[in-house]
Design a protein around this motif. Structure first.
Motif, PDB file in Angstrom:
ATOM      1  N   VAL A  58      12.042   3.511  -5.683  1.00  0.00           N
ATOM      2  CA  VAL A  58      11.960   4.968  -5.747  1.00  0.00           C
ATOM      3  C   VAL A  58      10.629   5.442  -5.163  1.00  0.00           C
ATOM      4  O   VAL A  58      10.593   6.372  -4.359  1.00  0.00           O
ATOM      5  CB  VAL A  58      12.128   5.466  -7.198  1.00  0.00           C
ATOM      6  CG1 VAL A  58      11.866   6.954  -7.301  1.00  0.00           C
ATOM      7  CG2 VAL A  58      13.517   5.133  -7.716  1.00  0.00           C
ATOM      8  N   LEU A  59       9.545   4.803  -5.555  1.00  0.00           N
ATOM      9  CA  LEU A  59       8.229   5.209  -5.046  1.00  0.00           C
ATOM     10  C   LEU A  59       8.045   4.830  -3.582  1.00  0.00           C
ATOM     11  O   LEU A  59       7.495   5.614  -2.804  1.00  0.00           O
ATOM     12  CB  LEU A  59       7.117   4.606  -5.896  1.00  0.00           C
ATOM     13  CG  LEU A  59       6.938   5.238  -7.278  1.00  0.00           C
ATOM     14  CD1 LEU A  59       5.880   4.501  -8.078  1.00  0.00           C
ATOM     15  CD2 LEU A  59       6.583   6.704  -7.160  1.00  0.00           C
TER      16      LEU A  59
ATOM     17  N   SER B  75       0.858  -1.190   0.000  1.00  0.00           N
ATOM     18  CA  SER B  75       0.000   0.000   0.000  1.00  0.00           C
ATOM     19  C   SER B  75       0.888   1.230   0.000  1.00  0.00           C
ATOM     20  O   SER B  75       1.494   1.574   1.012  1.00  0.00           O
ATOM     21  CB  SER B  75      -0.923   0.014   1.219  1.00  0.00           C
ATOM     22  OG  SER B  75      -1.750   1.156   1.175  1.00  0.00           O
ATOM     23  N   CYS B  76       0.968   1.879  -1.149  1.00  0.00           N
ATOM     24  CA  CYS B  76       1.868   3.021  -1.304  1.00  0.00           C
ATOM     25  C   CYS B  76       1.083   4.238  -1.805  1.00  0.00           C
ATOM     26  O   CYS B  76       0.569   4.235  -2.916  1.00  0.00           O
ATOM     27  CB  CYS B  76       2.990   2.671  -2.283  1.00  0.00           C
ATOM     28  SG  CYS B  76       4.281   3.920  -2.369  1.00  0.00           S
TER      29      CYS B  76
ATOM     30  N   LEU C 167      -2.668  16.859  -3.520  1.00  0.00           N
ATOM     31  CA  LEU C 167      -3.491  15.697  -3.848  1.00  0.00           C
ATOM     32  C   LEU C 167      -2.808  14.429  -3.356  1.00  0.00           C
ATOM     33  O   LEU C 167      -1.582  14.364  -3.266  1.00  0.00           O
ATOM     34  CB  LEU C 167      -3.713  15.598  -5.361  1.00  0.00           C
ATOM     35  CG  LEU C 167      -4.589  16.682  -5.967  1.00  0.00           C
ATOM     36  CD1 LEU C 167      -4.526  16.636  -7.489  1.00  0.00           C
ATOM     37  CD2 LEU C 167      -6.025  16.534  -5.491  1.00  0.00           C
ATOM     38  N   VAL C 168      -3.603  13.405  -3.067  1.00  0.00           N
ATOM     39  CA  VAL C 168      -3.062  12.125  -2.619  1.00  0.00           C
ATOM     40  C   VAL C 168      -3.325  11.088  -3.711  1.00  0.00           C
ATOM     41  O   VAL C 168      -4.427  10.986  -4.243  1.00  0.00           O
ATOM     42  CB  VAL C 168      -3.705  11.678  -1.277  1.00  0.00           C
ATOM     43  CG1 VAL C 168      -3.172  10.316  -0.859  1.00  0.00           C
ATOM     44  CG2 VAL C 168      -3.439  12.710  -0.204  1.00  0.00           C
ATOM     45  N   TYR C 169      -2.288  10.323  -4.012  1.00  0.00           N
ATOM     46  CA  TYR C 169      -2.315   9.319  -5.073  1.00  0.00           C
ATOM     47  C   TYR C 169      -2.021   7.950  -4.478  1.00  0.00           C
ATOM     48  O   TYR C 169      -1.058   7.799  -3.732  1.00  0.00           O
ATOM     49  CB  TYR C 169      -1.233   9.619  -6.123  1.00  0.00           C
ATOM     50  CG  TYR C 169      -1.405  10.949  -6.802  1.00  0.00           C
ATOM     51  CD1 TYR C 169      -1.942  11.016  -8.075  1.00  0.00           C
ATOM     52  CD2 TYR C 169      -1.036  12.137  -6.179  1.00  0.00           C
ATOM     53  CE1 TYR C 169      -2.107  12.245  -8.712  1.00  0.00           C
ATOM     54  CE2 TYR C 169      -1.202  13.361  -6.804  1.00  0.00           C
ATOM     55  CZ  TYR C 169      -1.740  13.402  -8.064  1.00  0.00           C
ATOM     56  OH  TYR C 169      -1.913  14.605  -8.689  1.00  0.00           O
ATOM     57  N   ASP C 170      -2.839   6.961  -4.821  1.00  0.00           N
ATOM     58  CA  ASP C 170      -2.543   5.578  -4.457  1.00  0.00           C
ATOM     59  C   ASP C 170      -1.788   4.993  -5.635  1.00  0.00           C
ATOM     60  O   ASP C 170      -2.370   4.644  -6.665  1.00  0.00           O
ATOM     61  CB  ASP C 170      -3.825   4.797  -4.190  1.00  0.00           C
ATOM     62  CG  ASP C 170      -3.553   3.343  -3.793  1.00  0.00           C
ATOM     63  OD1 ASP C 170      -2.396   2.878  -3.926  1.00  0.00           O
ATOM     64  OD2 ASP C 170      -4.501   2.685  -3.351  1.00  0.00           O
ATOM     65  N   VAL C 171      -0.473   4.880  -5.509  1.00  0.00           N
ATOM     66  CA  VAL C 171       0.370   4.423  -6.616  1.00  0.00           C
ATOM     67  C   VAL C 171       0.747   2.945  -6.496  1.00  0.00           C
ATOM     68  O   VAL C 171       1.613   2.467  -7.233  1.00  0.00           O
ATOM     69  CB  VAL C 171       1.650   5.298  -6.733  1.00  0.00           C
ATOM     70  CG1 VAL C 171       1.287   6.731  -7.100  1.00  0.00           C
ATOM     71  CG2 VAL C 171       2.463   5.264  -5.450  1.00  0.00           C
TER      72      VAL C 171
END
Length: 132
Positions: A49-50, A24-25, A32-36
């Protein structure tokens, strides 16, 4: 058939900080929030990196790399909410780092200096990550 994305919601820094693993990253950029999580295995710079910037605001790191316009445009699909205190971003759907309906006059001349600078910054950041 893909599932409909959940409605965007306000996300606190504490909640964001809980999502910094390969399972869960989440990252925050420009409020803004991103679920990548789903993008990790596809990220050209690698999973690490992420995950290294997961759970926090990584706007500066994102800009330092000099991501392409297509990378910025594709990021919109991963938005899950906005950071607490950034309610103005609640309905934002513009690519990262681009303000809605912003129009700036084009400069004449050669922009190669900017590209050399971006390449140098990208090289330094890549070197830093590879040394870890």
């Amino acid at each position: 058939v893909s599932a409909m994305p959940a409605a965007r919601r306000e996300i606190t820094l504490d909640e964001l900080a809980q999502h910094k693993t390969e399972k869960s990253c989440w990252v925050a950029m420009y409020g803004l929030v991103y679920d990548v999580t789903a993008w990790l295995e596809h990220h050209p710079g690698g999973v690490e990196v992420l995950v290294d910037v997961g759970g926090r605001d990584c706007t500066a790191e994102f800009e330092d790399i000099g991501h392409s316009r297509s990378a910025k445009s594709e990021s919109v699909q991963y938005i899950i909410g906005w950071l607490q205190g950034h309610e103005s971003m609640k309905d934002a759907d513009t690519p990262l780092g681009e303000e809605p309906q912003k129009s700036t006059p084009k400069k004449s001349g050669n922009d190669s200096t900017m590209w050399y600078g971006l390449a140098a910054v990208a090289a330094v950041v890549a070197f830093t990550f590879l040394r870890r």
